[in-house]
Design a protein around this motif. Structure first.
Motif, PDB file in Angstrom:
ATOM      1  N   GLY A   5       9.713  -7.550   7.172  1.00 29.94           N
ATOM      2  CA  GLY A   5      10.921  -7.811   5.914  1.00 29.94           C
ATOM      3  C   GLY A   5      10.520  -6.928   4.754  1.00 29.94           C
ATOM      4  O   GLY A   5      10.706  -7.484   3.720  1.00 29.94           O
ATOM      5  N   LEU A   6      10.102  -5.782   5.059  1.00 32.36           N
ATOM      6  CA  LEU A   6       9.690  -4.825   4.033  1.00 32.36           C
ATOM      7  C   LEU A   6       9.883  -3.383   4.137  1.00 32.36           C
ATOM      8  O   LEU A   6      10.025  -2.916   5.413  1.00 32.36           O
ATOM      9  N   ALA A   7      10.250  -2.687   3.124  1.00 34.54           N
ATOM     10  CA  ALA A   7      10.352  -1.448   3.332  1.00 34.54           C
ATOM     11  C   ALA A   7       9.075  -0.696   3.315  1.00 34.54           C
ATOM     12  O   ALA A   7       8.208  -1.360   2.915  1.00 34.54           O
ATOM     13  N   THR A   8       9.174   0.597   4.200  1.00 30.90           N
ATOM     14  CA  THR A   8       7.757   1.089   4.417  1.00 30.90           C
ATOM     15  C   THR A   8       8.012   2.583   4.519  1.00 30.90           C
ATOM     16  O   THR A   8       9.171   3.052   4.692  1.00 30.90           O
ATOM     17  N   SER A   9       6.929   3.445   4.472  1.00 34.60           N
ATOM     18  CA  SER A   9       7.140   4.658   4.677  1.00 34.60           C
ATOM     19  C   SER A   9       6.754   5.083   6.274  1.00 34.60           C
ATOM     20  O   SER A   9       6.622   6.237   6.424  1.00 34.60           O
ATOM     21  N   THR A  10       6.367   4.126   6.754  1.00 33.07           N
ATOM     22  CA  THR A  10       6.026   4.281   8.277  1.00 33.07           C
ATOM     23  C   THR A  10       7.248   4.204   9.222  1.00 33.07           C
ATOM     24  O   THR A  10       7.960   3.362   9.372  1.00 33.07           O
ATOM     25  N   ALA A  11       7.382   5.378   9.978  1.00 34.62           N
ATOM     26  CA  ALA A  11       8.459   5.557  10.866  1.00 34.62           C
ATOM     27  C   ALA A  11       8.489   4.799  12.167  1.00 34.62           C
ATOM     28  O   ALA A  11       9.517   4.233  12.529  1.00 34.62           O
ATOM     29  N   THR A  12       7.325   4.899  12.776  1.00 36.04           N
ATOM     30  CA  THR A  12       7.197   4.240  14.088  1.00 36.04           C
ATOM     31  C   THR A  12       7.667   2.605  14.137  1.00 36.04           C
ATOM     32  O   THR A  12       7.150   1.864  13.176  1.00 36.04           O
ATOM     33  N   ASP A  13       8.508   2.526  15.049  1.00 35.24           N
ATOM     34  CA  ASP A  13       9.054   1.136  15.316  1.00 35.24           C
ATOM     35  C   ASP A  13       9.770   0.493  14.270  1.00 35.24           C
ATOM     36  O   ASP A  13       9.961  -0.528  14.142  1.00 35.24           O
ATOM     37  N   ASN A  14      10.220   1.407  13.277  1.00 39.37           N
ATOM     38  CA  ASN A  14      11.057   0.797  12.058  1.00 39.37           C
ATOM     39  C   ASN A  14      12.447   1.713  12.192  1.00 39.37           C
ATOM     40  O   ASN A  14      12.477   2.737  12.638  1.00 39.37           O
ATOM     41  N   THR A  15      13.396   1.088  11.325  1.00 35.55           N
ATOM     42  CA  THR A  15      14.644   1.616  11.061  1.00 35.55           C
ATOM     43  C   THR A  15      14.745   2.389  10.023  1.00 35.55           C
ATOM     44  O   THR A  15      14.227   2.012   8.980  1.00 35.55           O
ATOM     45  N   LYS A  16      15.521   3.669   9.985  1.00 32.93           N
ATOM     46  CA  LYS A  16      15.629   4.448   8.784  1.00 32.93           C
ATOM     47  C   LYS A  16      16.676   3.663   8.070  1.00 32.93           C
ATOM     48  O   LYS A  16      17.431   3.431   8.279  1.00 32.93           O
ATOM     49  N   LEU A  17      16.139   3.299   6.556  1.00 33.13           N
ATOM     50  CA  LEU A  17      17.091   2.690   5.849  1.00 33.13           C
ATOM     51  C   LEU A  17      17.756   3.574   4.489  1.00 33.13           C
ATOM     52  O   LEU A  17      19.148   3.429   4.522  1.00 33.13           O
ATOM     53  N   GLY A  18      17.050   4.530   4.149  1.00 30.12           N
ATOM     54  CA  GLY A  18      17.462   5.450   3.099  1.00 30.12           C
ATOM     55  C   GLY A  18      16.694   6.337   2.619  1.00 30.12           C
ATOM     56  O   GLY A  18      15.592   6.621   3.059  1.00 30.12           O
ATOM     57  N   VAL A  19      16.799   6.515   1.380  1.00 28.05           N
ATOM     58  CA  VAL A  19      15.739   7.470   0.484  1.00 28.05           C
ATOM     59  C   VAL A  19      15.460   6.800  -0.791  1.00 28.05           C
ATOM     60  O   VAL A  19      16.295   6.291  -1.557  1.00 28.05           O
ATOM     61  N   ALA A  40       0.863  -0.974  -0.093  1.00 24.12           N
ATOM     62  CA  ALA A  40      -0.092   0.060  -0.025  1.00 24.12           C
ATOM     63  C   ALA A  40       0.721   1.171  -0.057  1.00 24.12           C
ATOM     64  O   ALA A  40       0.097   2.314  -0.121  1.00 24.12           O
ATOM     65  N   ASP A  41       2.150   1.243   0.362  1.00 21.72           N
ATOM     66  CA  ASP A  41       2.866   2.347   0.212  1.00 21.72           C
ATOM     67  C   ASP A  41       3.241   2.924  -0.875  1.00 21.72           C
ATOM     68  O   ASP A  41       3.735   2.040  -1.923  1.00 21.72           O
ATOM     69  N   ALA A  42       3.567   4.127  -1.229  1.00 19.34           N
ATOM     70  CA  ALA A  42       4.052   4.687  -2.208  1.00 19.34           C
ATOM     71  C   ALA A  42       4.996   5.655  -1.859  1.00 19.34           C
ATOM     72  O   ALA A  42       5.140   6.152  -0.863  1.00 19.34           O
ATOM     73  N   PHE A  43       6.140   5.834  -2.897  1.00 21.08           N
ATOM     74  CA  PHE A  43       7.147   6.626  -2.324  1.00 21.08           C
ATOM     75  C   PHE A  43       7.425   7.633  -3.483  1.00 21.08           C
ATOM     76  O   PHE A  43       7.459   7.276  -4.835  1.00 21.08           O
ATOM     77  N   ALA A  44       7.937   9.012  -3.134  1.00 16.40           N
ATOM     78  CA  ALA A  44       8.094   9.798  -4.200  1.00 16.40           C
ATOM     79  C   ALA A  44       9.736   9.861  -4.261  1.00 16.40           C
ATOM     80  O   ALA A  44      10.278   9.394  -3.325  1.00 16.40           O
ATOM     81  N   VAL A  45      10.225  10.406  -5.201  1.00 18.03           N
ATOM     82  CA  VAL A  45      11.824  10.470  -5.269  1.00 18.03           C
ATOM     83  C   VAL A  45      12.284  11.453  -3.881  1.00 18.03           C
ATOM     84  O   VAL A  45      11.880  12.346  -3.789  1.00 18.03           O
ATOM     85  N   GLY A  46      13.438  10.872  -3.259  1.00 18.44           N
ATOM     86  CA  GLY A  46      13.820  11.756  -2.056  1.00 18.44           C
ATOM     87  C   GLY A  46      13.161  11.228  -0.937  1.00 18.44           C
ATOM     88  O   GLY A  46      13.443  11.694   0.496  1.00 18.44           O
ATOM     89  N   ALA A  47      11.848  10.714  -0.909  1.00 16.50           N
ATOM     90  CA  ALA A  47      11.093  10.350   0.326  1.00 16.50           C
ATOM     91  C   ALA A  47      12.040   9.223   1.293  1.00 16.50           C
ATOM     92  O   ALA A  47      12.670   8.097   0.538  1.00 16.50           O
ATOM     93  N   VAL A  48      11.940   9.345   2.597  1.00 18.02           N
ATOM     94  CA  VAL A  48      12.373   8.459   3.265  1.00 18.02           C
ATOM     95  C   VAL A  48      11.996   7.009   3.324  1.00 18.02           C
ATOM     96  O   VAL A  48      10.818   6.940   3.229  1.00 18.02           O
ATOM     97  N   VAL A  49      12.664   6.085   3.476  1.00 16.90           N
ATOM     98  CA  VAL A  49      12.294   4.625   3.361  1.00 16.90           C
ATOM     99  C   VAL A  49      12.852   3.949   4.571  1.00 16.90           C
ATOM    100  O   VAL A  49      13.991   4.308   5.130  1.00 16.90           O
ATOM    101  N   TYR A  50      12.034   3.392   5.354  1.00 22.34           N
ATOM    102  CA  TYR A  50      12.221   2.609   6.575  1.00 22.34           C
ATOM    103  C   TYR A  50      12.133   1.278   6.278  1.00 22.34           C
ATOM    104  O   TYR A  50      11.598   0.803   5.346  1.00 22.34           O
ATOM    105  N   TRP A  51      12.826   0.358   7.220  1.00 22.57           N
ATOM    106  CA  TRP A  51      12.794  -0.980   7.067  1.00 22.57           C
ATOM    107  C   TRP A  51      12.078  -1.504   8.202  1.00 22.57           C
ATOM    108  O   TRP A  51      12.279  -1.379   9.454  1.00 22.57           O
ATOM    109  N   ASP A  52      10.860  -2.357   7.989  1.00 25.61           N
ATOM    110  CA  ASP A  52       9.919  -3.049   9.039  1.00 25.61           C
ATOM    111  C   ASP A  52      10.709  -4.376   9.028  1.00 25.61           C
ATOM    112  O   ASP A  52      10.430  -5.307   8.337  1.00 25.61           O
ATOM    113  N   SER A  53      11.617  -4.681  10.185  1.00 25.99           N
ATOM    114  CA  SER A  53      12.332  -6.065  10.183  1.00 25.99           C
ATOM    115  C   SER A  53      11.282  -7.231  10.578  1.00 25.99           C
ATOM    116  O   SER A  53      11.480  -8.118  10.009  1.00 25.99           O
TER     117      SER A  53
END
Length: 108
Positions: A75-89, A59-72
């Motif tokens: 096992g998926l990249a997500t736009s949700t910051a809560t309880d996840n690790t910043k991975l990149g952009v 369900a997540d969409a990303f624009a160029v430059g949007a922060v990407v978090y990792w939901d351990s």
């Protein structure tokens, strides 16, 4: 320089969890992509610089430059910051209809 050790773009250390080649590895503040398979505690080469295509929450969409978090847990990249690790952009647009996002790993 007598104290120079290495460039640091690839690091080798004990895998904090079992990981397959191409999988995300997070060890404290070190974030990267496994260059090979490793069981927990085995040495794994981790690439810490570059752009990687990673699976994302459908369900997540990303624009160029949007922060990407990792939901351990998922096992998926997500736009949700809560309880996840910043991975990149995101370096390319990733619509909600796509399965992956292109992520430039960040040192933050």
């Amino acid at each position: 320089m007598k104290n120079y050790i290495q460039p640091g773009t690839n690091l080798t250390f004990s895998a904090p969890a079992a990981v397959a080649s191409g999988g995300v590895v997070i060890a404290g503040e070190i974030k990267g992509i496994a260059a090979g398979d490793a069981a927990i505690g085995e040495d794994v080469d981790v690439v810490t610089v570059g752009v990687f295509g990673l699976p994302k929450v459908a369900a997540d969409a990303f624009a160029v430059g949007a922060v990407v978090y990792w939901d351990s847990t998922a096992g998926l990249a997500t736009s949700t910051a809560t309880d996840n690790t910043k991975l990149g952009v995101a370096v390319a647009v990733a619509a909600a209809s796509t399965a992956t996002v292109e992520v430039r790993l960040s040192d933050f």
